[in-house]
Design an enzyme around this catalytic site. Structure first.
Site, PDB file in Angstrom:
ATOM      1  CB  ALA A  22       0.724  34.968  32.665  1.00 28.32           C
ATOM      2  CB  THR A 126      16.474  28.718  35.518  1.00 31.00           C
ATOM      3  OG1 THR A 126      17.991  28.274  35.722  1.00 31.00           O
ATOM      4  CG2 THR A 126      16.363  28.601  37.069  1.00 31.00           C
ATOM      5  CG  ASP A 128      20.962  26.330  34.866  1.00 28.14           C
ATOM      6  OD1 ASP A 128      20.726  25.138  34.344  1.00 28.14           O
ATOM      7  OD2 ASP A 128      21.624  27.309  35.676  1.00 28.14           O
ATOM      8  CG  MET A 170      22.489  22.545  29.017  1.00 23.96           C
ATOM      9  SD  MET A 170      21.870  24.019  28.373  1.00 23.96           S
ATOM     10  CE  MET A 170      23.170  25.305  26.872  1.00 23.96           C
ATOM     11  NE  ARG A 172      25.315  29.658  34.261  1.00 22.53           N
ATOM     12  CZ  ARG A 172      24.905  30.953  34.738  1.00 22.53           C
ATOM     13  NH1 ARG A 172      23.605  31.669  35.605  1.00 22.53           N
ATOM     14  NH2 ARG A 172      25.120  32.181  34.486  1.00 22.53           N
ATOM     15  CB  ALA A 187      20.581   7.432  32.204  1.00 23.53           C
ATOM     16  CD  GLU A 188      22.088   1.955  30.525  1.00 24.03           C
ATOM     17  OE1 GLU A 188      21.963   2.606  29.874  1.00 24.03           O
ATOM     18  OE2 GLU A 188      20.814   0.840  30.374  1.00 24.03           O
ATOM     19  CG  PHE A 216      22.754  -1.173  25.241  1.00 24.40           C
ATOM     20  CD1 PHE A 216      21.973  -2.447  25.458  1.00 24.40           C
ATOM     21  CD2 PHE A 216      21.790  -0.126  26.334  1.00 24.40           C
ATOM     22  CE1 PHE A 216      20.800  -2.565  26.461  1.00 24.40           C
ATOM     23  CE2 PHE A 216      20.796  -0.546  26.717  1.00 24.40           C
ATOM     24  CZ  PHE A 216      20.276  -1.659  26.571  1.00 24.40           C
ATOM     25  CD  GLN A 256      20.528  20.078  27.182  1.00 24.63           C
ATOM     26  OE1 GLN A 256      20.463  19.592  28.832  1.00 24.63           O
ATOM     27  NE2 GLN A 256      21.511  20.609  26.590  1.00 24.63           N
TER      28      GLN A 256
HETATM   29  P1  ATP Z   1      20.489  31.215  34.543  1.00 20.95           P
HETATM   30  O1  ATP Z   1      20.249  30.750  35.789  1.00 20.95           O
HETATM   31  O2  ATP Z   1      19.347  31.541  33.392  1.00 20.95           O
HETATM   32  O3  ATP Z   1      20.956  32.156  33.341  1.00 20.95           O
HETATM   33  P2  ATP Z   1      20.737  34.097  35.921  1.00 20.95           P
HETATM   34  O4  ATP Z   1      19.633  35.324  36.516  1.00 20.95           O
HETATM   35  O5  ATP Z   1      21.071  33.313  37.213  1.00 20.95           O
HETATM   36  O6  ATP Z   1      19.290  33.023  34.896  1.00 20.95           O
HETATM   37  P3  ATP Z   1      22.677  35.168  35.540  1.00 20.95           P
HETATM   38  O7  ATP Z   1      23.740  35.814  34.048  1.00 20.95           O
HETATM   39  O8  ATP Z   1      23.681  34.325  36.080  1.00 20.95           O
HETATM   40  O9  ATP Z   1      21.227  34.470  34.933  1.00 20.95           O
HETATM   41  O10 ATP Z   1      22.351  36.746  36.034  1.00 20.95           O
HETATM   42  C1  ATP Z   1      21.522  37.400  35.029  1.00 20.95           C
HETATM   43  C2  ATP Z   1      22.045  39.111  35.348  1.00 20.95           C
HETATM   44  O11 ATP Z   1      21.554  39.414  37.138  1.00 20.95           O
HETATM   45  C3  ATP Z   1      22.701  39.242  35.164  1.00 20.95           C
HETATM   46  O12 ATP Z   1      23.716  39.592  33.764  1.00 20.95           O
HETATM   47  C4  ATP Z   1      23.416  40.718  35.911  1.00 20.95           C
HETATM   48  O13 ATP Z   1      23.399  42.286  35.235  1.00 20.95           O
HETATM   49  C5  ATP Z   1      22.564  39.948  36.899  1.00 20.95           C
HETATM   50  N1  ATP Z   1      23.470  40.093  38.011  1.00 20.95           N
HETATM   51  C6  ATP Z   1      24.236  38.610  38.592  1.00 20.95           C
HETATM   52  N2  ATP Z   1      24.366  38.372  39.890  1.00 20.95           N
HETATM   53  C7  ATP Z   1      24.329  39.760  40.125  1.00 20.95           C
HETATM   54  C8  ATP Z   1      24.847  40.443  41.404  1.00 20.95           C
HETATM   55  N3  ATP Z   1      25.635  40.011  42.687  1.00 20.95           N
HETATM   56  N4  ATP Z   1      24.311  42.248  42.090  1.00 20.95           N
HETATM   57  C9  ATP Z   1      23.928  42.760  41.074  1.00 20.95           C
HETATM   58  N5  ATP Z   1      23.567  41.972  39.491  1.00 20.95           N
HETATM   59  C10 ATP Z   1      23.473  40.743  39.502  1.00 20.95           C
END
Ligand code: ATP
Length: 324
Positions: A22, A126, A128, A170, A172, A187-188, A216, A256
């Site tokens: 996109a 994400t 999450d 999942m 986190r 789910a129970e 169950f 997932q």
């Molecule tokens: P998901 O939730 O799907 O895992 P995310 O973006 O939260 O995605 P992270 O592994 O937390 O995934 O962050 C991805 C990348 O962002 C890190 O590997 C790093 O390169 C950068 N990053 C994360 N936190 C910081 C920070 N505080 N300062 C600078 N860069 C950061």
């Protein structure tokens, strides 16, 4: 603005390719060039990119994962590497960067925007779904559907063998997947980190269910609370004299976040990507794309910095009322 940078960062999820497509197609519509950087922020630091044209994103809409690849890049937390990334962008004549990422990626994106003369846009993704400031992040719907399909299958065994099954999903530190999957599968018991209840309450629920003649139960457990293995060991020990049988567990894991995105994720990813480029063309700076009250809107990029979204208490109560 003639050139924009694009990257996917953090964990992969279904819908990233739909969003990349996109962005590239909308940019092409407005006669902008897109430089796709490989492996998230790593590609910015290492100057690893390819130019993406209209044709290069053909056939990827329905595919899981990301054609740009993704990675966790610890070096990006160091100012000197962010400066190097900025200089690489500047040397390529790129003054706007679109980061498709989660909470961590948004932190990095926000630092980049505040430290240098760069226009940075965040598109939320994400599984999450815990990015502050938006009610939806790309990938969540597919993850919920994947988990739901798996639990429906596990439920057949649960019912036939009159067992209690703990299914770890999942998320986190976040309980959104568990909560939605708990509702979708009936789910129970659903256990999430944001509103944890004590062990004795879980035990009471299980015993009560048994006393009511239900032999169950599915317990959906968010990985941020504890592991399904550990919970099953504890419950098996504590309930061994209650005649409820062996409590089994299953960890759904990476299935997932793989596979073809749902229609909802394809559509949302397409809308998010389109919206990001359109707003850039209109002159908006340093913003995140957000979904709010059924609308796609832009918000200041820094709004999510250091914050996470948590599930609504009402949703959680609904889950508890409908269970058992
Ligand atoms: P998901 O939730 O799907 O895992 P995310 O973006 O939260 O995605 P992270 O592994 O937390 O995934 O962050 C991805 C990348 O962002 C890190 O590997 C790093 O390169 C950068 N990053 C994360 N936190 C910081 C920070 N505080 N300062 C600078 N860069 C950061």
């Amino acid at each position: 603005m003639k050139r924009i940078g694009l990257l996917t960062s953090g964990g992969d999820c279904p819908g990233l390719n739909a969003c990349i497509r996109a962005v590239v197609r909308t940019a092409s519509f407005y006669s902008l060039e897109v430089y796709g950087f490989k492996r998230g922020f790593k590609g910015l630091i290492d100057n690893d990119y390819s130019v993406l044209d209209y044709k290069s994103v053909a056939g990827i809409l329905q595919k899981g994962g990301t054609v740009l690849l993704t990675a966790r890049e610890p070096r990006f937390k160091d100012y000197n590497f962010r400066k190097l990334a900025y200089e690489n962008l500047k040397n390529l004549g790129i003054d706007s960067l679109i980061v498709i990422g989660g909470n961590g990626s948004f932190q990095g994106a926000n630092l980049l925007a505040s430290e240098f003369d760069l226009n940075v846009v965040g598109i939320p993704k994400t599984i999450d779904n815990d990015i502050y400031g938006t009610e939806y992040a790309i990938g969540f719907d597919t993850a919920v559907n994947n988990a739901m399909d798996a639990i429906d299958k596990i439920k057949d065994t649960t019912v036939s063998h009159e067992r209690i099954f703990i299914v770890e999903v999942m998320g986190r530190d976040s309980g959104f997947i568990a909560l939605e999957v708990g509702i979708a599968t009936g789910a129970e018991i659903t256990i999430i980190p944001e509103y944890p209840f004590p062990l004795h309450v879980i035990e009471e629920k299980i015993v009560k269910s048994k006393d009511m003649g239900k032999n169950f139960a599915i317990i959906v457990l968010a990985e941020g609370v504890t592991s399904a293995k550990q919970l099953s060991e504890i419950l098996n020990e504590r309930l061994k004299d209650k005649g409820i049988g062996d409590i089994r567990y299953s960890v759904l894991g990476y299935i997932q976040r793989g596979g073809s995105p749902t229609a909802y994720d394809r559509i949302m990813a397409s809308r998010f990507g389109y919206f990001a480029v359109k707003k850039l063309v209109e002159g908006e700076r340093n913003f995140m794309v957000a979904f709010e009250n059924g609308m796609i809107v832009s918000k200041p990029l820094g709004i999510s910095f250091g914050k996470v979204r948590i599930p609504d208490i009402e949703e959680y109560q609904l889950n508890n009322i409908l269970s058992l």
